[in-house]
Structures are given as structure tokens and as C-alpha cells.
Design a protein around this motif. Structure first.
Motif, short mmCIF file in Angstrom:
data_model
loop_
_atom_site.label_atom_id
_atom_site.label_comp_id
_atom_site.label_asym_id
_atom_site.label_seq_id
_atom_site.Cartn_x
_atom_site.Cartn_y
_atom_site.Cartn_z
N VAL A 70 0.86 -1.19 0.00
CA VAL A 70 0.00 0.00 0.00
C VAL A 70 0.89 1.24 0.00
O VAL A 70 1.92 1.27 0.67
N GLN A 71 0.53 2.26 -0.77
CA GLN A 71 1.28 3.52 -0.81
C GLN A 71 0.38 4.61 -0.24
O GLN A 71 -0.28 5.32 -1.00
N PHE A 72 0.36 4.76 1.07
CA PHE A 72 -0.59 5.68 1.72
C PHE A 72 -0.54 7.09 1.14
O PHE A 72 -1.56 7.67 0.80
N GLU A 73 0.69 7.63 1.02
CA GLU A 73 0.80 9.04 0.58
C GLU A 73 0.19 9.20 -0.80
O GLU A 73 -0.56 10.13 -1.06
N LEU A 74 0.51 8.25 -1.68
CA LEU A 74 0.00 8.32 -3.05
C LEU A 74 -1.52 8.20 -3.06
O LEU A 74 -2.23 8.98 -3.71
N TYR A 75 -2.04 7.22 -2.32
CA TYR A 75 -3.49 6.99 -2.32
C TYR A 75 -4.21 8.22 -1.77
O TYR A 75 -5.23 8.66 -2.30
N ASN A 76 -3.66 8.79 -0.67
CA ASN A 76 -4.29 9.98 -0.07
C ASN A 76 -4.28 11.16 -1.04
O ASN A 76 -5.28 11.87 -1.18
N THR A 77 -3.13 11.34 -1.69
CA THR A 77 -3.01 12.47 -2.62
C THR A 77 -3.99 12.31 -3.77
O THR A 77 -4.67 13.26 -4.16
N LEU A 78 -4.09 11.10 -4.29
CA LEU A 78 -5.04 10.87 -5.41
C LEU A 78 -6.47 11.14 -4.94
O LEU A 78 -7.25 11.78 -5.65
N ALA A 79 -6.79 10.72 -3.71
CA ALA A 79 -8.15 10.94 -3.18
C ALA A 79 -8.42 12.44 -3.01
O ALA A 79 -9.46 12.93 -3.43
N GLU A 80 -7.44 13.16 -2.43
CA GLU A 80 -7.60 14.61 -2.22
C GLU A 80 -7.81 15.34 -3.53
O GLU A 80 -8.54 16.31 -3.62
N ARG A 81 -7.11 14.89 -4.57
CA ARG A 81 -7.21 15.57 -5.87
C ARG A 81 -8.40 15.09 -6.71
O ARG A 81 -8.53 15.44 -7.88
N GLY A 82 -9.19 14.21 -6.14
CA GLY A 82 -10.37 13.73 -6.84
C GLY A 82 -10.06 12.79 -8.01
O GLY A 82 -10.89 12.57 -8.89
N LYS A 83 -8.85 12.23 -8.00
CA LYS A 83 -8.49 11.29 -9.08
C LYS A 83 -9.00 9.90 -8.71
O LYS A 83 -8.23 8.97 -8.44
N THR A 84 -10.31 9.77 -8.73
CA THR A 84 -10.93 8.54 -8.22
C THR A 84 -10.72 7.35 -9.15
O THR A 84 -10.59 6.22 -8.69
N ASP A 85 -10.67 7.60 -10.47
CA ASP A 85 -10.47 6.48 -11.41
C ASP A 85 -9.10 5.85 -11.20
O ASP A 85 -8.96 4.62 -11.12
N GLU A 86 -8.07 6.73 -11.13
CA GLU A 86 -6.69 6.24 -10.94
C GLU A 86 -6.59 5.47 -9.62
O GLU A 86 -5.97 4.40 -9.56
N LEU A 87 -7.22 6.02 -8.58
CA LEU A 87 -7.17 5.39 -7.26
C LEU A 87 -7.86 4.01 -7.29
O LEU A 87 -7.31 3.02 -6.81
N ALA A 88 -9.02 3.97 -7.91
CA ALA A 88 -9.77 2.71 -7.97
C ALA A 88 -8.97 1.66 -8.74
O ALA A 88 -8.94 0.48 -8.37
N ARG A 89 -8.29 2.10 -9.80
CA ARG A 89 -7.49 1.18 -10.62
C ARG A 89 -6.36 0.57 -9.80
O ARG A 89 -6.08 -0.62 -9.86
N LEU A 90 -5.69 1.44 -9.02
CA LEU A 90 -4.59 0.95 -8.18
C LEU A 90 -5.12 0.00 -7.10
O LEU A 90 -4.53 -1.06 -6.85
N GLN A 91 -6.23 0.38 -6.50
CA GLN A 91 -6.74 -0.42 -5.38
C GLN A 91 -7.23 -1.80 -5.83
O GLN A 91 -7.14 -2.77 -5.11
N LYS A 92 -7.71 -1.84 -7.08
CA LYS A 92 -8.19 -3.12 -7.62
C LYS A 92 -7.03 -4.12 -7.74
O LYS A 92 -7.21 -5.32 -7.64
N LEU A 93 -5.84 -3.59 -8.00
CA LEU A 93 -4.67 -4.45 -8.20
C LEU A 93 -3.93 -4.75 -6.90
O LEU A 93 -2.98 -5.52 -6.89
N GLN A 94 -4.35 -4.10 -5.83
CA GLN A 94 -3.62 -4.18 -4.57
C GLN A 94 -3.86 -5.50 -3.85
O GLN A 94 -5.00 -5.79 -3.48
N PRO A 95 -2.81 -6.32 -3.65
CA PRO A 95 -3.02 -7.52 -2.82
C PRO A 95 -3.46 -7.11 -1.41
O PRO A 95 -3.07 -6.05 -0.92
N LEU A 96 -4.29 -7.93 -0.77
CA LEU A 96 -4.77 -7.62 0.58
C LEU A 96 -3.65 -7.93 1.59
O LEU A 96 -2.71 -8.66 1.27
#
Ligand code: G1P
Length: 294
Positions: A70-96
Motif C-alpha cells: 500500500v502507498q498511503f501518501e500516493l493513495y491519499n493524494t489521489l483521493a484529495e485531488r479527486g483522481k478517483t479512477d486512478e485510485l480505484a485502478r490501483l486499489q483493484k490491483l492491490q493484494p490484501l
């Protein structure tokens, strides 16, 4: 029959054919269009139902572990900037959490040895093995198709494809027996047969489903072609006790272990994307007209 849950990815290779690109970056992290090579293989495994990803790594490969974290800083920054598509794409690939394991091969003794290093992480259950050099393109992934066969037959499954008969000395070569479901019985396996001696042009394309008894055979550490501990030799031994089925994969495979195959993969995956297909075709046509080799 035990369910297939785990996959092993041997990623300890040095990548000398890609120097200087691989001086500081593992070859598995080189990108094909916008995904690192290793991501293609892990995605293929996940699509086939794999739940645990085991990496056999080596020195200078730590960035692979970071890539699947998990890349917290990246995920938070994407969320703050409203880049929801990019964030969802990354999270879909993220192993649990807890879905990845890493161990180091420590010594470069060959593919059979790399697989043996995963013995404790795999334990007493069947596992998939995916060689990250080979990435594949088809609607349904190669491993997905193999799992269909495995669900019918159990045993061990190896995927094959046809190669140029002049190239059989570069691969593991398989003999084809009677058809079984969507596969066939394997009659022989030879690792890198000397030129002109191969029984067929069906080569092992880097996808396997194996039973844990392979570890017992590999623990003997017997060396074969190229003075390395060869997985193919161990499979041949295990064939005395267990059945091996072949699955003839009909999709496209790119050998990203060589610069040529890697570039080909980039072109193929760019052409495969609907948003890039047209512009890529035009670019390839224009550049082929304009550029003469130096
Ligand atoms: C390995 C296997 C070989 C297989 C090949 C596919 O060889 O030993 O059986 O055909 O991968 O890429 P390597 O490429 O490590 O020489």
C-alpha cells in the motif's frame, strides 16, 4: 482434491540482457505500456483465482515488494485531488494484507532451485508457478484455462505452445499423447534438447500447476542442462508417480527476457488498447517508412 490457492513467481534473475536498464531496477519492473512486467503475471494469477502470491527474489529486488504494498501518501493524494479512477485502478490491483510472501533464492542454481526455495511457503498443497519473463495476451488468461483443466483432472498441468522447430533447443519440450478434456496427456519432457533431437515443437511456455511432491524431488538438487537444477528434470521424475497433463495455450506470448520480445510486448499491448490502437498503427507505419537502420 485440495484447492489451488497459491502461486509462485521466481524473480531472482539478474537481467543481464537488459543492462544498463537493469543496473538498479529489476527486469521484472521494466514497464510494458504502463504496467511493470511482474504486474501482468500477478494479474493473470489473480484472475485465475489465486489468493496468495509468493515471490522468490534476490538482492536488489526489494522494489518488487514495495510495488505490491500500500502507498498511503500516493493513495491519499489521489483521493484529495479527486483522481478517483486512478485510485480505484490501483486499489483493484492491490493484494490484501497477508496475501504476499517473499523469500530469497540466495544462490543462482537454476529454476528448479528457485522453486524449491518456496517449499515452506507453499506447504502441502498444489500451487501455480508463473515465470514472469513470459507475458501473455488473450481474453481468458492462460492460467485461468489451466485451472479449468485442473478442476477436471487434478494432477499436474503444464502449458505449452508451438515454437519454430529451429528453436526447440532453447526451451523445455513436451511430447503430446491422448486428448483429455481441454488438454492432453504428456508423454515426455526434455529440457533444452540438443538441436535436431526434439520430439515435438511444443515448448513449456512458463505456466505450471504442480503438486507439492515436486519439492521432494527438487530437494535432491540434481543438476541438468546448463549445469543448473532444472524444474523440467524434476517434473520428469515426478511423472513416474503422478500424471502430467498439457494445456495447449492459443493466445499470444511475449518473452520479456529478451529486449526484442520486450519491445514486441510493448507494441502488442499498446495495439490491444482501444484508446491507443489507431495512433499506434499510424506511428508504426510512419516510423517504418521514415527510419532506416544505422
Ligand atoms: C525456462 C524453463 C523452460 C521453459 C522456459 C520458458 O527456461 O526451464 O523449460 O521452456 O523457461 O521461458 P529458461 O528461459 O529459464 O532458460
Amino acid at each position: 482434491m485440495k484447492k489451488l490457492r497459491k502461486a509462485v513467481f521466481p524473480v531472482a534473475g539478474l537481467g543481464t540482457r537488459f543492462l544498463p536498464a537493469t543496473k538498479a531496477i529489476p527486469k521484472e519492473m521494466l514497464t510494458v505500456v504502463d504496467r511493470p512486467v511482474i504486474q501482468y503475471v500477478v494479474d493473470e494469477a489473480r484472475d485465475a483465482g489465486i489468493e496468495h502470491f509468493i515471490f522468490v527474489t534476490g538482492r536488489n529486488k526489494a522494489v518488487i515488494e514495495d510495488h505490491f504494498d500500500v502507498q498511503f501518501e500516493l493513495y491519499n493524494t489521489l483521493a484529495e485531488r479527486g483522481k478517483t479512477d486512478e485510485l480505484a485502478r490501483l486499489q483493484k490491483l492491490q493484494p490484501l494484507p497477508g496475501q504476499t510472501s517473499f523469500t530469497r533464492q540466495q544462490v543462482p542454481l537454476g529454476l528448479g532451485h528457485a522453486v524449491w526455495c518456496a517449499r515452506d511457503l507453499v506447504g502441502d498443497e498444489p500451487f501455480a508457478l508463473l515465470l514472469p519473463d513470459m507475458i501473455m495476451q488473450s481474453e481468458r488468461g492462460c492460467l485461468r484455462e489451466m485451472v479449468d483443466l485442473f478442476d477436471e483432472t487434478g494432477g499436474n498441468i503444464i502449458a505449452v505452445q508451438e515454437c519454430d522447430p529451429a528453436e526447440t533447443h532453447k526451451y523445455g519440450i513436451v511430447g503430446r499423447g491422448a486428448d483429455v478434456h481441454n488438454g492432453f496427456e504428456v508423454t515426455s519432457m526434455v529440457e533444452k534438447p540438443p538441436r535436431g533431437t526434439a520430439e515435438s515443437n511444443l515448448f513449456l511456455n512458463g505456466r505450471y500447476i504442480l503438486q507439492p511432491e515436486i519439492f521432494e524431488v527438487l530437494s535432491k538438487h540434481e543438476k541438468g542442462a546448463g549445469n543448473e537444477i532444472q524444474l523440467t528434470d524434476a517434473m520428469l521424475k515426478l511423472q513416474n508417480e503422478q500424471t502430467f497433463y498439457g494445456y495447449h495455450y492459443k493466445g499470444r506470448t511475449f518473452d520479456c527476457g529478451s529486449p526484442e520480445g520486450f519491445v514486441e510486448a510493448n507494441v502488442a499491448f499498446a495495439l490491444w488498447r482501444s484508446d491507443m490502437n489507431q495512433s499506434m498503427k499510424e506511428t508504426i507505419e510512419r516510423l517504418s517508412r521514415e527510419i532506416k537502420p544505422v
